[in-house]
Structures are given as structure tokens and as C-alpha cells.
Design a protein around this motif. Sequence first.
Motif, PDB file in Angstrom:
ATOM      1  N   GLY A  59      44.215   8.556  17.589  1.00 50.93           N
ATOM      2  CA  GLY A  59      43.886   7.516  16.476  1.00 50.93           C
ATOM      3  C   GLY A  59      43.639   8.216  15.223  1.00 50.93           C
ATOM      4  N   SER A  60      44.040   8.938  14.978  1.00 51.28           N
ATOM      5  CA  SER A  60      44.075   9.785  13.446  1.00 51.28           C
ATOM      6  C   SER A  60      45.605  10.943  13.110  1.00 51.28           C
ATOM      7  N   PHE A  61      46.006  10.846  11.631  1.00 56.81           N
ATOM      8  CA  PHE A  61      47.226  11.955  11.497  1.00 56.81           C
ATOM      9  C   PHE A  61      46.732  13.111  11.996  1.00 56.81           C
ATOM     10  N   LYS A  62      45.961  13.743  11.969  1.00 56.79           N
ATOM     11  CA  LYS A  62      45.689  15.088  13.080  1.00 56.79           C
ATOM     12  C   LYS A  62      46.671  15.596  14.061  1.00 56.79           C
ATOM     13  N   ASP A  63      46.614  14.471  14.373  1.00 55.49           N
ATOM     14  CA  ASP A  63      48.075  15.247  16.018  1.00 55.49           C
ATOM     15  C   ASP A  63      48.896  15.531  15.540  1.00 55.49           C
ATOM     16  N   GLY A  87      34.937  15.380  12.460  1.00 57.04           N
ATOM     17  CA  GLY A  87      34.753  14.358  13.105  1.00 57.04           C
ATOM     18  C   GLY A  87      36.606  14.182  13.917  1.00 57.04           C
ATOM     19  N   ASN A  88      37.228  14.068  13.708  1.00 55.09           N
ATOM     20  CA  ASN A  88      38.699  13.822  14.257  1.00 55.09           C
ATOM     21  C   ASN A  88      39.864  14.916  14.267  1.00 55.09           C
ATOM     22  N   THR A  89      39.449  15.980  13.604  1.00 54.39           N
ATOM     23  CA  THR A  89      39.879  17.440  13.834  1.00 54.39           C
ATOM     24  C   THR A  89      39.566  17.317  15.473  1.00 54.39           C
ATOM     25  N   LEU A 185      46.823   8.639  -0.945  1.00 56.95           N
ATOM     26  CA  LEU A 185      45.729   8.905   0.404  1.00 56.95           C
ATOM     27  C   LEU A 185      44.859   9.322  -0.028  1.00 56.95           C
ATOM     28  N   PRO A 186      44.362   9.936   1.050  1.00 54.11           N
ATOM     29  CA  PRO A 186      42.607   9.652   0.705  1.00 54.11           C
ATOM     30  C   PRO A 186      42.543  11.570   0.355  1.00 54.11           C
ATOM     31  N   VAL A 187      41.481  11.866   0.030  1.00 57.86           N
ATOM     32  CA  VAL A 187      41.507  14.037  -0.326  1.00 57.86           C
ATOM     33  C   VAL A 187      40.092  14.001   0.522  1.00 57.86           C
ATOM     34  N   GLY A 188      39.875  15.157   1.150  1.00 55.33           N
ATOM     35  CA  GLY A 188      38.769  15.693   1.990  1.00 55.33           C
ATOM     36  C   GLY A 188      39.054  17.141   1.932  1.00 55.33           C
ATOM     37  N   ASN A 189      39.657  17.588   3.022  1.00 53.97           N
ATOM     38  CA  ASN A 189      39.897  19.564   3.131  1.00 53.97           C
ATOM     39  C   ASN A 189      41.031  19.314   2.553  1.00 53.97           C
ATOM     40  N   ALA A 190      41.581  18.563   2.034  1.00 55.30           N
ATOM     41  CA  ALA A 190      42.871  18.587   0.773  1.00 55.30           C
ATOM     42  C   ALA A 190      44.377  18.944   1.967  1.00 55.30           C
ATOM     43  N   GLY A 191      44.067  19.318   3.055  1.00 56.37           N
ATOM     44  CA  GLY A 191      45.359  19.763   4.216  1.00 56.37           C
ATOM     45  C   GLY A 191      46.099  18.435   3.935  1.00 56.37           C
ATOM     46  N   ASN A 192      46.417  17.185   3.653  1.00 56.53           N
ATOM     47  CA  ASN A 192      47.355  16.191   3.638  1.00 56.53           C
ATOM     48  C   ASN A 192      48.093  16.315   2.879  1.00 56.53           C
ATOM     49  N   ILE A 193      47.229  16.404   2.095  1.00 57.22           N
ATOM     50  CA  ILE A 193      47.771  15.818   0.869  1.00 57.22           C
ATOM     51  C   ILE A 193      49.098  16.967   0.135  1.00 57.22           C
ATOM     52  N   THR A 250      32.762   9.502   5.627  1.00 56.27           N
ATOM     53  CA  THR A 250      32.530  11.150   6.781  1.00 56.27           C
ATOM     54  C   THR A 250      33.830  12.200   7.189  1.00 56.27           C
ATOM     55  N   ALA A 251      35.129  11.517   7.464  1.00 54.36           N
ATOM     56  CA  ALA A 251      36.056  11.647   7.060  1.00 54.36           C
ATOM     57  C   ALA A 251      36.437  12.543   6.194  1.00 54.36           C
ATOM     58  N   ILE A 252      35.995  12.233   4.938  1.00 60.74           N
ATOM     59  CA  ILE A 252      35.798  12.474   3.691  1.00 60.74           C
ATOM     60  C   ILE A 252      34.867  13.253   2.939  1.00 60.74           C
ATOM     61  N   ARG A 253      33.828  13.519   3.832  1.00 61.83           N
ATOM     62  CA  ARG A 253      32.854  14.167   3.405  1.00 61.83           C
ATOM     63  C   ARG A 253      32.527  16.040   3.479  1.00 61.83           C
ATOM     64  N   PRO A 299      36.581   4.397   7.815  1.00 60.58           N
ATOM     65  CA  PRO A 299      35.793   3.719   6.172  1.00 60.58           C
ATOM     66  C   PRO A 299      36.875   5.103   5.382  1.00 60.58           C
ATOM     67  N   GLY A 300      36.815   6.625   5.410  1.00 59.30           N
ATOM     68  CA  GLY A 300      37.472   7.402   4.531  1.00 59.30           C
ATOM     69  C   GLY A 300      39.117   7.053   4.387  1.00 59.30           C
ATOM     70  N   SER A 301      39.347   6.448   5.776  1.00 55.61           N
ATOM     71  CA  SER A 301      40.827   6.005   5.610  1.00 55.61           C
ATOM     72  C   SER A 301      41.220   4.794   4.687  1.00 55.61           C
ATOM     73  N   VAL A 327      47.061   5.793   5.459  1.00 57.61           N
ATOM     74  CA  VAL A 327      45.985   5.158   5.711  1.00 57.61           C
ATOM     75  C   VAL A 327      46.086   5.715   7.159  1.00 57.61           C
ATOM     76  N   THR A 328      44.768   7.037   7.194  1.00 57.31           N
ATOM     77  CA  THR A 328      44.403   8.382   7.979  1.00 57.31           C
ATOM     78  C   THR A 328      44.487   7.783   9.607  1.00 57.31           C
ATOM     79  N   GLY A 329      43.055   7.075   9.938  1.00 54.35           N
ATOM     80  CA  GLY A 329      42.909   7.194  11.261  1.00 54.35           C
ATOM     81  C   GLY A 329      42.211   5.818  11.637  1.00 54.35           C
ATOM     82  N   HIS A 330      41.921   5.511  13.607  1.00 55.00           N
ATOM     83  CA  HIS A 330      41.960   4.122  13.137  1.00 55.00           C
ATOM     84  C   HIS A 330      40.327   3.862  13.012  1.00 55.00           C
TER      85      HIS A 330
HETATM   86  C1  LIG Z   1      40.570  14.659   8.124  1.00 58.58           C
HETATM   87  C2  LIG Z   1      40.760  12.706   7.869  1.00 58.58           C
HETATM   88  C3  LIG Z   1      40.916  12.847   5.951  1.00 58.58           C
HETATM   89  C4  LIG Z   1      41.163  14.149   5.490  1.00 58.58           C
HETATM   90  O1  LIG Z   1      42.588  14.251   5.100  1.00 58.58           O
HETATM   91  P1  LIG Z   1      42.749  16.045   4.501  1.00 58.58           P
HETATM   92  O2  LIG Z   1      44.017  17.146   5.110  1.00 58.58           O
HETATM   93  O3  LIG Z   1      40.750  16.841   5.429  1.00 58.58           O
HETATM   94  O4  LIG Z   1      42.364  15.862   2.713  1.00 58.58           O
HETATM   95  C5  LIG Z   1      40.962  11.397   6.223  1.00 58.58           C
HETATM   96  N1  LIG Z   1      41.022  10.242   6.760  1.00 58.58           N
HETATM   97  C6  LIG Z   1      40.423  10.868   8.262  1.00 58.58           C
HETATM   98  C7  LIG Z   1      40.279   9.608   9.014  1.00 58.58           C
HETATM   99  C8  LIG Z   1      40.795  11.665   8.553  1.00 58.58           C
HETATM  100  O5  LIG Z   1      40.691  11.806   9.901  1.00 58.58           O
END
Ligand SMILES: *Cc1c(COP(=O)(O)O)cnc(C)c1O
Length: 368
Positions: A59-63, A87-89, A185-193, A250-253, A299-301, A327-330
Motif C-alpha cells: 500500500g505504499s511506494f516503499k515496496d 509506518g510504511n517502511t 511529490l511529498p517530502v519526508g526523509n527525502a529518499g523519494n524525491i 505522520t508519513a512525512i513527520r 494524508p501525507g500522500s 500519491v505515495t500511500g493508500h
Molecule cells: C515514506 C513516505 C513519504 C515520504 O517519502 P520520503 O522518501 O521519506 O521523502 C510520503 N508519503 C508516504 C505515504 C510515505 O510512506
Amino acid sequence: MAHQWRGVIREYAERLPVTEATTVITLGEGGTPLVHAQKLSELTGSQVYLKVEGMNPTGSFKDRGMTMAMTAAVEAGAKAVVCASTGNTSASAAAYATAAGLKCAVLVPEGKISMGKLSQAIAHGATLLQVDGNFDNCLDIARKLGDSYPVFLVNSVNPARIQGQKTGAFEVVDALGDAPDIHVLPVGNAGNISAYWKGYKEYSAPYESATAGTLAAVSTKTPAMWGFQAAGAAPFVAGHPITEPDTIATAIRIGNPASWDTAIAARDESGGLIEAVTDEEILDAHRWLSSKEGVFVEPGSAAGVAGLIKKHAAGEVPTGKTIVITVTGHGLKDPQWALRTADGSEVQPVKVPNDVVTVATELGLDAR
Ligand SMILES: *Cc1c(COP(=O)(O)O)cnc(C)c1O
């Protein structure tokens, strides 16, 4: 014969650090839909598409990154993996560790994880520890465990994760026939961007293939990367780490992004930006996606969509362009946000008796 998607490693093996002999740990991730967002396109006058990453196995791009990280863990002879997670990792690591036959330990910040994500990690048999601290503290401990104890770190500081996640950009180009003009895209830990930018750069350059000689560039251009952080957790906007990040998303906290330098490079090399959106803007965008586009996200997505809507309102979104938003997660990860109206009250289902006439009246229907 119908083609069965084989997961990102086998689909993009040519561009990933694997060989024919690699034992691939996959749950069939990737190959997610690129959905034309009709209402966002009407709003902006550009063609807007949603890369719907909630359609991945957990349910998220982490896969996308986890298939690579777990494959690398098995290759390294690891018996156990560890990660810190919002959470998603943890959901992804737990599922892929199960597929790999490895033990999995996850460190999550106390009290800030959605039920959906927690239940995934538990269901897949991970050892889950709630740390009295935030995500950044969890990551610090996970890194030290990886350095000094017999566990393999599968956070996105592991370069294998970024390699896997770059396939999101490949899929966008493969679907559109070229790179978009803007990728949001959303940015949290910034791996995805960082990963998307790596993927777009690789696809826009000629490529020395190990087996097929020199491959021509797949795309003619690269997009401007537009990242959006939650206002209460926006270290890139502040220009320094935030000690007490706070947002409902919370996913980008995250206050101290691990991929700081590569995210800045993605922003600057691409001619892009990283800005902030408030929690209210995030929830409005979350509601926009579900009620206008038919796409339910967590929400983070929605932070990327919130950012695009905000930039449009400021007159800063060009028309006639192609724009992709990841949109990063379900939405089912964190469903309670859907049950909250724009004014903050709880949505309650209307109760009716077991009677067709009353139900019809309640629906405003007149008998034919
Ligand atoms: C991990 C995650 C993010 C943030 O991605 P980063 O690579 O940490 O910037 C955004 N949305 C969702 C749903 C995530 O699981």
C-alpha cells in the motif's frame, strides 16, 4: 499471452545492480497506475496525472525500494533486518522480510503511527518496538544497530532502496512516452524525491547496458521536481533540521531528513522547488482526491496535491504542461481522516428503519 508484471527488479533489471543469478525477493511491486486527474487538469489547465503508489503490495511506494533492500540483505547473507519507520517502511520491511525468510525488527515513534500500518507490521510477524522519541531518534538507533550488531539496515539510507525507488520515474516515462514537465511529490526523509530525480536523469541520458551495448536516451528532457513538506515538519524550507516536527501527516513527520544533500541537488539541478503546505491544506487536498478524482490516499500522500493547488492559487502553475504527482500511500492506511468533514466534525451514517419507503424518502427519490 497476457504479460504478468514481474516486480520492479525483473522489469528493470538492466538498470539495477542485479544479475541473472540474483535471488530476487519480490511481491510483484511497481507497475502502478498513472491516472489522469480530470478535475486537477481542469483546475490548472495542464494535463495532471496521479502516480497511484497505494496500489503497491503493502500500500505504499516503499515496496519499490524494499524489494531491492531485501534482495541485497539476502545476498549479504543477513539473517535479520532492522528499520526505523513512520509506518510504511515497517509495513513494507515486515512483508518483504517474511517473503525472504528473514527476521525483522522495526522501531517506530511512540503514538504517531496509524493503526493500518502498525497492524501490517504485526501481521507479518515483525518485532515492533515503540521508541520513546520521534522518527529521527528511531533512525539514529537503527543506524547504530546496523553498524554494530548483526542486523541489516533497510532504511532509505541504504542505497539499494533508492535504486529500487527510481523505477517510479521509469514507469512514468514509459507510460507517457517522455518525461513530464513537472513532477510533484511529498517530502519526508527525502529518499523519494532523490530517487525520482535519479531515475529521470538516467532515462534522459544514453546508457551503457551490460548486455545490450549502448542504449539511446529514453526521454528527451527531465522534469522540474516540486517537493512539498508539511508546514510543521519543513526542514528544507527552514534551511535546517527541525527538532520537534509536528503534522497530522505522520508519513512525512520528519525533522532531519537522511537524504538531505541529494534532495537539495534534485531541487536545484531540476530547476524545482521544495515548499510547505499546512495540515489544513493537506486535508483539503486529501478530500479533493477522494471526492473529485476517485483516488483515496493517506494524508501525507496528499501533500503534493495540496502544493499544486496552492501554487495554482498563487498563479504559479504553468498551463499546457504535463504534470505528474506521486500519491505515495493508500487511504486505507489511515482511514479515520475520511470520516472528518471540512469543519472538523465527525461524519455519522444516517440511521433508517428496515423499510423501502423510508429509505427512498431519505434518498430524495419519488416512486416511478
Ligand atoms: C515514506 C513516505 C513519504 C515520504 O517519502 P520520503 O522518501 O521519506 O521523502 C510520503 N508519503 C508516504 C505515504 C510515505 O510512506
